[in-house]
Each structure stands twice: as C-alpha cells, then as structure tokens.
Design a protein around this motif. Structure first.
Motif, PDB file in Angstrom:
ATOM      1  N   VAL A  78     -25.164 -69.125  11.244  1.00 33.76           N
ATOM      2  CA  VAL A  78     -26.590 -69.395  11.008  1.00 33.76           C
ATOM      3  C   VAL A  78     -27.452 -68.257  11.526  1.00 33.76           C
ATOM      4  O   VAL A  78     -28.401 -67.813  10.890  1.00 33.76           O
ATOM      5  N   GLU A  79     -27.100 -67.792  12.723  1.00 36.07           N
ATOM      6  CA  GLU A  79     -27.902 -66.718  13.302  1.00 36.07           C
ATOM      7  C   GLU A  79     -27.796 -65.446  12.467  1.00 36.07           C
ATOM      8  O   GLU A  79     -28.761 -64.718  12.277  1.00 36.07           O
ATOM      9  N   ARG A  80     -26.548 -65.203  11.982  1.00 38.27           N
ATOM     10  CA  ARG A  80     -26.385 -64.001  11.171  1.00 38.27           C
ATOM     11  C   ARG A  80     -27.161 -64.082   9.865  1.00 38.27           C
ATOM     12  O   ARG A  80     -27.808 -63.124   9.448  1.00 38.27           O
ATOM     13  N   GLU A  81     -27.149 -65.212   9.178  1.00 38.05           N
ATOM     14  CA  GLU A  81     -27.901 -65.368   7.921  1.00 38.05           C
ATOM     15  C   GLU A  81     -29.402 -65.306   8.161  1.00 38.05           C
ATOM     16  O   GLU A  81     -30.155 -64.790   7.352  1.00 38.05           O
TER      17      GLU A  81
ATOM     18  N   GLU B 279     -37.655 -72.696   4.793  1.00 34.94           N
ATOM     19  CA  GLU B 279     -36.707 -73.751   4.460  1.00 34.94           C
ATOM     20  C   GLU B 279     -35.407 -73.593   5.243  1.00 34.94           C
ATOM     21  O   GLU B 279     -34.799 -74.582   5.693  1.00 34.94           O
ATOM     22  N   TYR B 280     -34.975 -72.347   5.426  1.00 35.06           N
ATOM     23  CA  TYR B 280     -33.725 -72.118   6.165  1.00 35.06           C
ATOM     24  C   TYR B 280     -33.867 -72.543   7.626  1.00 35.06           C
ATOM     25  O   TYR B 280     -32.963 -73.174   8.199  1.00 35.06           O
ATOM     26  N   LYS B 281     -35.019 -72.191   8.244  1.00 36.62           N
ATOM     27  CA  LYS B 281     -35.240 -72.582   9.637  1.00 36.62           C
ATOM     28  C   LYS B 281     -35.350 -74.084   9.766  1.00 36.62           C
ATOM     29  O   LYS B 281     -34.831 -74.685  10.723  1.00 36.62           O
ATOM     30  N   GLU B 282     -36.048 -74.706   8.809  1.00 34.12           N
ATOM     31  CA  GLU B 282     -36.186 -76.158   8.887  1.00 34.12           C
ATOM     32  C   GLU B 282     -34.840 -76.838   8.662  1.00 34.12           C
ATOM     33  O   GLU B 282     -34.531 -77.855   9.323  1.00 34.12           O
ATOM     34  N   ARG B 283     -34.063 -76.277   7.776  1.00 34.17           N
ATOM     35  CA  ARG B 283     -32.780 -76.913   7.465  1.00 34.17           C
ATOM     36  C   ARG B 283     -31.788 -76.756   8.618  1.00 34.17           C
ATOM     37  O   ARG B 283     -30.965 -77.634   8.882  1.00 34.17           O
TER      38      ARG B 283
ATOM     39  N   LEU C 185     -32.758 -76.155  11.872  1.00 32.96           N
ATOM     40  CA  LEU C 185     -33.412 -76.512  13.132  1.00 32.96           C
ATOM     41  C   LEU C 185     -33.550 -75.327  14.080  1.00 32.96           C
ATOM     42  O   LEU C 185     -33.268 -75.434  15.283  1.00 32.96           O
ATOM     43  N   ILE C 186     -33.946 -74.171  13.536  1.00 32.48           N
ATOM     44  CA  ILE C 186     -34.115 -72.985  14.394  1.00 32.48           C
ATOM     45  C   ILE C 186     -35.517 -72.407  14.229  1.00 32.48           C
ATOM     46  O   ILE C 186     -35.718 -71.192  14.351  1.00 32.48           O
ATOM     47  N   ALA C 187     -36.499 -73.285  13.946  1.00 33.27           N
ATOM     48  CA  ALA C 187     -37.855 -72.802  13.704  1.00 33.27           C
ATOM     49  C   ALA C 187     -38.435 -72.126  14.919  1.00 33.27           C
ATOM     50  O   ALA C 187     -39.242 -71.194  14.826  1.00 33.27           O
ATOM     51  N   ASP C 188     -37.997 -72.606  16.174  1.00 30.45           N
ATOM     52  CA  ASP C 188     -38.599 -72.022  17.367  1.00 30.45           C
ATOM     53  C   ASP C 188     -37.693 -71.022  18.050  1.00 30.45           C
ATOM     54  O   ASP C 188     -37.982 -70.575  19.167  1.00 30.45           O
ATOM     55  N   ARG C 189     -36.582 -70.717  17.420  1.00 25.21           N
ATOM     56  CA  ARG C 189     -35.658 -69.801  18.081  1.00 25.21           C
ATOM     57  C   ARG C 189     -36.210 -68.380  18.007  1.00 25.21           C
ATOM     58  O   ARG C 189     -36.724 -67.970  16.969  1.00 25.21           O
ATOM     59  N   LYS C 190     -36.058 -67.708  19.144  1.00 23.94           N
ATOM     60  CA  LYS C 190     -36.497 -66.312  19.157  1.00 23.94           C
ATOM     61  C   LYS C 190     -35.554 -65.450  18.343  1.00 23.94           C
ATOM     62  O   LYS C 190     -34.426 -65.825  18.078  1.00 23.94           O
ATOM     63  N   MET C 191     -36.043 -64.335  18.019  1.00 22.36           N
ATOM     64  CA  MET C 191     -35.223 -63.419  17.231  1.00 22.36           C
ATOM     65  C   MET C 191     -33.997 -63.005  18.042  1.00 22.36           C
ATOM     66  O   MET C 191     -34.116 -62.701  19.228  1.00 22.36           O
ATOM     67  N   LEU C 192     -32.812 -63.096  17.374  1.00 20.69           N
ATOM     68  CA  LEU C 192     -31.565 -62.757  18.026  1.00 20.69           C
ATOM     69  C   LEU C 192     -31.350 -61.250  18.010  1.00 20.69           C
ATOM     70  O   LEU C 192     -31.865 -60.524  17.132  1.00 20.69           O
TER      71      LEU C 192
ATOM     72  N   GLU D 290     -45.600 -61.910  -4.824  1.00 22.84           N
ATOM     73  CA  GLU D 290     -44.803 -63.044  -5.301  1.00 22.84           C
ATOM     74  C   GLU D 290     -43.434 -63.073  -4.599  1.00 22.84           C
ATOM     75  O   GLU D 290     -42.949 -64.134  -4.153  1.00 22.84           O
ATOM     76  N   GLU D 291     -42.818 -61.887  -4.473  1.00 22.49           N
ATOM     77  CA  GLU D 291     -41.525 -61.829  -3.803  1.00 22.49           C
ATOM     78  C   GLU D 291     -41.642 -62.145  -2.316  1.00 22.49           C
ATOM     79  O   GLU D 291     -40.756 -62.801  -1.733  1.00 22.49           O
ATOM     80  N   LEU D 292     -42.765 -61.729  -1.688  1.00 21.11           N
ATOM     81  CA  LEU D 292     -42.978 -62.009  -0.268  1.00 21.11           C
ATOM     82  C   LEU D 292     -43.182 -63.502  -0.030  1.00 21.11           C
ATOM     83  O   LEU D 292     -42.659 -64.075   0.953  1.00 21.11           O
ATOM     84  N   LEU D 293     -43.937 -64.132  -0.916  1.00 21.19           N
ATOM     85  CA  LEU D 293     -44.132 -65.582  -0.793  1.00 21.19           C
ATOM     86  C   LEU D 293     -42.802 -66.324  -0.950  1.00 21.19           C
ATOM     87  O   LEU D 293     -42.520 -67.297  -0.229  1.00 21.19           O
ATOM     88  N   LEU D 294     -41.988 -65.878  -1.894  1.00 21.40           N
ATOM     89  CA  LEU D 294     -40.688 -66.505  -2.089  1.00 21.40           C
ATOM     90  C   LEU D 294     -39.811 -66.315  -0.848  1.00 21.40           C
ATOM     91  O   LEU D 294     -39.124 -67.251  -0.398  1.00 21.40           O
ATOM     92  N   SER D 295     -39.885 -65.090  -0.267  1.00 21.20           N
ATOM     93  CA  SER D 295     -39.085 -64.832   0.940  1.00 21.20           C
ATOM     94  C   SER D 295     -39.559 -65.695   2.108  1.00 21.20           C
ATOM     95  O   SER D 295     -38.726 -66.234   2.866  1.00 21.20           O
ATOM     96  N   GLU D 296     -40.855 -65.851   2.282  1.00 20.14           N
ATOM     97  CA  GLU D 296     -41.378 -66.693   3.360  1.00 20.14           C
ATOM     98  C   GLU D 296     -40.970 -68.153   3.171  1.00 20.14           C
ATOM     99  O   GLU D 296     -40.629 -68.859   4.140  1.00 20.14           O
TER     100      GLU D 296
END
Length: 784
Positions: free
Chosen positions: A447-450, A308-312, A314-321, A297-303
C-alpha cells in the motif's frame, strides 16, 4: 559662300529677334496694359477663391534596437566616430510601413476619413470638419455611417444632397454610378436605400440642426481612393542619418482634419505594431491554455484517484513515507516534467505543417541552442506576417522567409529529437537507480509503495501546471507593459497656408500679362504668310527700303503730274531723289522694276516713276514685261508694234516704235508690242544690248518694266543692261516667302543694286519730317 554670310545679308522668314519685341512693345503698348490688368485680376480672383492647402507636420521617435542602444559599448563609440556605419534597416522599414497604402486605408476606414461634408456656396464651397466654420455650422449637422459590407463594395463616388424642406422633413437626393436615388424622412436617424446599399444618416455630435438655407452635400469615396490621395500628399522621412526621429508631413485642405488624420495615423501605427509584437506571445498563451485544459483534467483525475486510494486503504492521515527519498524523487519529477514539456512542444511543431505560427520560446526546459532557434523562428514568423501586409504570398521576399522558416522548423525538430534521446539516456540511468531502490523497499507494505507512485504522478502534474501558469503570467505581463513603437515628440500642427502662394501667383500673372500680347502677336505673325508692316520687312531682310508708298486714293493709274502735290506724288518724288543717290554716276541710268508676282503694283510703280523723272529729265519707259504687258493700258496708248519688232528685226528703225511726249511730258514710251512665242530667247539676244546702248545715248533715265521673277526668269536676263533694281512689295499681297528670294537674289548678285519699294504700306499722312528716306539713312516711314 558660307551660311553665315547668307544670314548676315538676309534673315529667315520666320525669325523673331529682339528688334521685333521692342517694336511690338512700342507699337502695341496699349495691348499690354489691359492684358496685365486682366491677368492680375484673374490672379486675384484665383487667390481669393482657390482652395487653401495647409501643411500639417508631426515628428515621432521610432524605437530601434540597432540605433542608440549601445551608447557605452565599444561598437557605439566606433559608430559615433564614423568608422562604422549603423544599420538603419529597421527604421527605414518602419518609414515604409508608415507610408503603406494598406495602413492608410485602414486609418481612413476606421476613422471615417472617406466621407466629406460640404456646404455649396456661390463662388466657393465650404467643407465641414470640427468647428472650422461656426458661421455656417458649429459642426456637421448630419453624419453618414456605412457598414463594412457597403464599404467593401463601394466602387466609385457616392454623392448625395441632404436638405430640410418647408414642412420640416429631411430630403435626400443622390447618385451612385449615374443611378439616382432619393428618400424623405421626418427625422433622424434614418436608413436610406441606395444602389450602393443601405445608408445610415444620424444627427450631428453636439446637436447641430440642419438648416434650410444651408443644404449639406455628402460625398463618400472608396477608402482605397482616399488612401491613395493621402499617400500622394504624405511625406515621411528621417531627420538625420544617425537618428530615429521621423518627420511626418501632410498637405490638407482642412487644418483640423489634417491634424486629426496624422494623430490617428500614429495611433493606428502603434496599435498595429504592438499587435505584431504581441502576436507571438498571444499564440504562446493560446498554446499554454490548450495544454492547461488537458493538464487540469488529468490533475483532477489524479487527485480523485489519490483520495479514493487513501480512503480505501485508511491512510488519509499518514505522512509521506520515506522522506529520505525526496531528493531522488524530485529529480525524477523534474525529468518527467521536462519530457512532458518537450513532448508538447514537439507535437506542436509536428502538427504545424506549412501554417507557420509562433512557438513558445520561454520554456526553461530548452537548452541554449534550441531556445535560440525557437527565438529566431518566432522573429522570422513576425517578419513574414508583417511583410504580408504590403506584399503577396508569391513575393520573392515572402518565399525566402517561408523557406527559411521550414529550415528552422526542421532544425527545431532535430533539436527536440536529440533532447529526447538525451532524456531517455538519463532516464534510463535513473530508472536503474529506481529499480535498485524498489528492490530495497520490497519489504515495505504494498500500500505504501502504491501510494508513493500515485503521489509522485500527482506531484508531477501539479508542477507542470504551476510551470505553465507561471509562463502564461509572464507572457501576459509582457503584453500588458508593451510600449508603443512610435513616441510622439511633436504633436500634429498645421502651418500655412502653403498654397495658393499669392506672391508667386501675382508674379506669374504679371509675367503672363506681359508675355500674352507677344504670344498673340507671334501667333498672328506665324499664321500670317503675307507681308503686312514695314517693320516686318526690315526684320526679315537687310535689303534697303527705298520708299514706302501710301494707299492709292486717286482714280486712274497715273498719279504724278507737274502740279500734283498729293502724298502719292510726293512719295514718287522722294523715290526719284533716292534713286539718284543710288545710281550715283551719270552713266548709271537704267532702273529695272520687278516684283515676285502679278498684282503687287510693279507696272504702276514703273509708270509713275518714269512720269516723275520725266518732269525734269528726258526719260523713256521701256515695257519688257512682254508676257503680260500693261503699260499701254495704263497710259492709254494705242495698240501698235513695239520693241519686239525691233528685237525680231521686223522694224530696224526704233524711232518709229517709240511713243514721244506721253501726257504732255518729256516721257517717251517703248511698249513691248505683240506677245511673241519665244520671249526669253528674244531677251538674251545681243540686239537688246544694242537697243539699250542707243537708249543710254538718247535719254537721261531709262525705266524698265520687267516680268515678275516669281513666275519667269526674264528679269534675270535683263540684269546685264540695268544699273539698279527696284523690287516692289505690296501690303497684304506679297508673300513673306518673297523676302527669302530677295535675300538670295541680293546675296548672289543676280540683279544689280537691289532695293525695295513698299506699295500701299501706309495711309500717306505726313509727320513732322515728311515721308522718310530709304537706303540706310534718313527718316523711317512709320514716323509719318
């Protein structure tokens, strides 16, 4: 005089010796033949119709880590050489478990061994199980099924008779706790109402039909009763000191049922043992499942938050920093994962209380000592659960395990607390490094830090989920491949029958048939208090038997005359001859005749013995039974004065007191006369000695009829004037206790030269050798 000398000269009245057995065997040989025949016939019938008992044996190999597990180690080498003794506690415990009443009860209840199906016969009942008697039924035509509720309340035997009526219906009549019940149904299956509850009757397995000529009796016993019966007939023992092979043996009346019971016992034992082994793993799996539910349940909430954060932003395709931070981030994630696992384990320990349950021991986050404590705790939990199957919670062994489990839990709590402290210290160090890293990247976009923080939390949950799934899979695999504790090395096989043993039965019956007549004779002799046979007299005393007189068939008291040739007269002639041998010297001529009590024929013997001597010798018969004189009545003499007048000096002339030539013979009779008030005092006067001195000078033989010694002591006073004493015994009149007194008299020499005269001991028939001599030689009267 010591006791040994007494025994040598006289025997106890109740003594039974070898001579008695030999005499019984020879005299009553006709008793032994039918006795042996009847006993052997009874043994044959018992062996023919007795229920046969078979011995069913099986052997299993018990797995024991303490035995045979270190064949190449130095310890096993010393054990094989005998320098060290192996610990067999595990195997001995398993042997006890195999014979536990609860295990047997579970087997009886699960596989239906509490029910017996019987076809009653005229002489022998037939028990049905499998196809052991195809002439009657190939298998059981009707089966009784009891649910767990009825079995739990079954307190005594339930018995019912199932038979088919002329109309084809099935009738049931039974009893439970002496309360009858009955029912009739058209066909099976059907439910029968009974005081024990609802009973379900079904058809047999292979379509066998109940027949009218063979009604079926069904007996259902409480499972605990049957378990107790099987326990009394079951033996479980190790085949050797240094082996784990256990031999199981059962005595059973039905071979097929015995083999099935042993097989089911081993299967149920393995199942029970595997359940015990898997109990800790099952609890660990349940714990992991509960934890996984929360993590998912916690993993689903985290995903969802990450998406939502990536969509909000606009970093859905950004590679990991900051890929260079991967090593540092993995370390932090591992530490957080370890902390979460330890926290879950600590919560489980904290919420356990006194309800001790197994803990998951396979977590890699535990250090070596803590992991060993958890493993030791799980082992003790298993031991406690296993012990509770055969003992109560108040048992000392259970209490000791409970206390030990509490100590182990405290140690685990302390270990988790220390581990938490260590983690906090390490986490603090990494936190300082993390703060340093954050200070260097504050220039990066927020944004990248969060996003990094969200991804780190999500990765931690994902790793924890994978870790728990791996642990669960490992535990389930362990349970799936768990091997049975007992491996069958020899399948159950029936031997026998071991009972009844025909050879032993026939031997015991032969022995019993031979001993039974002796027992009857011994009881008859023990219960009889009167003398009945000459052999009995000879066995109970060493005092010689002078003669055995037959039963008197003549009328009158005098049976001896000059021309008489009757058996009785001839016996008195034999007595006279024997007495002449006993007296020996011519100056020995006084014979005292006495008995134990009145009615034994003392006066009869004295009178006819005197008549016998008087046929050839000048003889006098003296009546010294002055209390109950009978000589005058026996010889038909007139009542007049007697020797008492001489003893009291009323009549000094003895010739006037003697009756001469009685019955036309040379017999003179001196009766006692009037009964005096002080008879014993008269007999000890010297006047009596003077009288007998004069009689010895006049007569060749003097026969004295004295008083019975069992009533008065007069006869003992006459011992001084006598040369021989005849003690008269009468068959079925004289007491066996008389022989004890005769033994004492002969031993103590209270009478002179004591001999026995047996009165009415045979019928007087003459054998090839006449009548028999006494006094230690000659022929026995039993040969007549």
């Amino acid at each position: 005089m010591d006791t040994r000398n007494k025994i040598n000269t006289g025997k106890s009245v109740n003594e039974v010796n070898i001579h008695w057995f030999v005499v019984c065997l020879l005299r009553y040989w006709k008793w032994f033949i039918p006795s042996i025949f009847v006993f052997l016939l009874g043994g044959y019938l018992y062996a023919r119709y007795a229920t046969r008992i078979y011995r069913i044996e099986s052997s299993v190999i018990l797995k024991d880590s303490k035995r045979g597990g270190g064949g190449n180690s130095e310890m096993s080498m010393f054990e094989s050489l005998g320098y060290m003794q192996r610990s067999g506690a595990n195997v001995e415990n398993e042997v006890v478990v195999l014979r536990s009443r609860d295990l047997l009860k579970n087997v009886v209840q699960k596989y239906g061994f509490y029910t017996n199906y019987i076809v009653e016969g005229r002489f022998q009942d037939t028990e049905l199980y499998g196809n052991n008697n195809p002439k009657i039924y190939r298998s059981t035509p009707v089966r009784l099924l009891l649910d767990s509720t009825v079995l739990a309340h079954l307190g005594t035997t339930l018995k019912m008779k199932v038979e088919r009526t002329k109309q084809g219906s099935i009738k049931v009549v039974g009893t439970y706790r002496k309360r009858p019940f009955s029912s009739e149904m058209a066909k099976l299956p059907a439910v029968v109402k009974s005081p024990a509850g609802d009973l379900l009757l079904t058809d047999g397995d292979d379509g066998t039909v109940l027949r009218r000529d063979y009604p079926l009796t069904i007996v259902a016993n409480p499972p605990l009763w049957m378990a107790q019966r099987y326990l009394s007939r079951l033996t479980v023992e190790l085949t050797g000191k240094n082996t784990t092979i256990v031999r199981i043996a059962l005595k059973e009346t039905n071979r097929s049922r015995g083999e099935a019971f042993l097989g089911d016992l081993i299967d149920f034992y393995n199942l029970d043992a595997m359940n015990d082994k898997n109990n800790a793993s099952m609890n660990a799996v349940a714990f992991i499942n509960r934890t996984l539910d929360g993590i998912r349940e916690e993993l689903l909430l985290s995903e969802r938050l990450l998406q939502e954060y990536k969509e909000r932003n606009l970093i859905a395709d950004r590679k990991m920093l900051f890929e260079e931070e991967n090593g540092f981030m993995k370390t932090l994630i591992g530490m957080d994962t370890q902390y979460q696992l330890q926290t879950l384990l600590a919560n489980e320990v904290k919420n356990m209380g006194k309800d001790f349950r197994p803990l998951p021991a396979s977590f890699s986050v535990l250090d070596g000592s803590l992991s060993a404590r958890v493993a030791e705790y799980n082992s003790d939990v298993t031991k406690r659960d296993r012990l509770l199957q055969t003992a109560t919670a108040e048992s000392p062994a259970v209490i000791r395990l409970q206390d030990r489990l509490g100590v182990l839990l405290d140690e685990i709590k302390e270990g988790l607390s220390i581990s938490k402290t260590v983690w906090q210290k390490q986490r603090s160090q990494y936190s300082e490094l993390d703060n340093l890293y954050k200070s260097t990247i504050q220039q990066f976009p927020r944004v990248e830090r969060e996003l990094i923080e969200l991804e780190r939390h999500h990765q931690m949950l994902a790793n924890l989920n994978v870790n728990l799934l791996s642990q669960k899979q490992s535990l389930e695999l362990t349970m799936a491949v768990s091997a049975p504790t007992a491996k069958v090395s020899e399948s159950p096989l029936a031997y026998g029958p071991v009972a009844p043993r025909k050879s032993l039965i026939y031997f015991l019956c032969l022995l019993g048939g031979f001993i039974f007549p002796f027992v009857v004779l011994a009881l008859r002799e023990f219960l009889s208090y009167k003398v009945s046979t000459q052999e009995e007299v000879e066995r109970l005393t060493h005092v010689p038997v002078t003669v055995s007189l037959p039963v008197k068939k003549e009328s009158g008291y005098v049976v001896v005359s000059e021309r008489s040739t009757s058996p009785m007269a001839e016996r008195f002639r034999l007595l006279r001859t024997n007495l002449q041998f006993i007296l020996g010297k011519p100056e020995n001529k006084v014979v005292l005749v006495t008995s134990m009590m009145s009615g034994e024929g003392k006066t009869f013997v004295a009178t006819n013995l005197a008549m016998t001597f008087a046929l050839q010798y000048k003889t006098v018969l003296v009546g010294l039974d002055i209390r109950r004189p009978k000589i005058g009545a026996y010889l038909g003499l007139p009542k007049k004065s007697g020797l008492l007048d001489y003893l009291t000096e009323k009549q000094p002339d003895m010739d006037k007191l003697i009756e001469h030539n009685v019955c036309g013979t040379k017999l003179d009779v001196l009766i006692s006369g009037v009964i005096p008030p002080n008879p014993n005092e008269l007999l000890i006067k010297s006047t009596l000695d003077t009288m007998f001195k004069e009689l010895r000078a006049r007569y060749d033989f003097i026969i004295v009829d004295s008083s019975p010694i069992g009533s008065v002591s007069d006869s003992f006073s006459l011992s001084r004037i006598s040369d021989a004493s005849l003690f008269v015994l009468r068959k079925n009149v004289s007491l066996k206790a008389s022989l004890r007194l005769v033994n004492e008299i002969e031993q103590e020499k209270r009478l002179q030269n004591v001999n026995l005269v047996l009165n009415a001991f045979d019928d007087g028939k003459m054998g090839p050798y006449g009548y028999g001599y006494g006094y230690g030689y000659g022929y026995s009267s039993e040969e007549i």
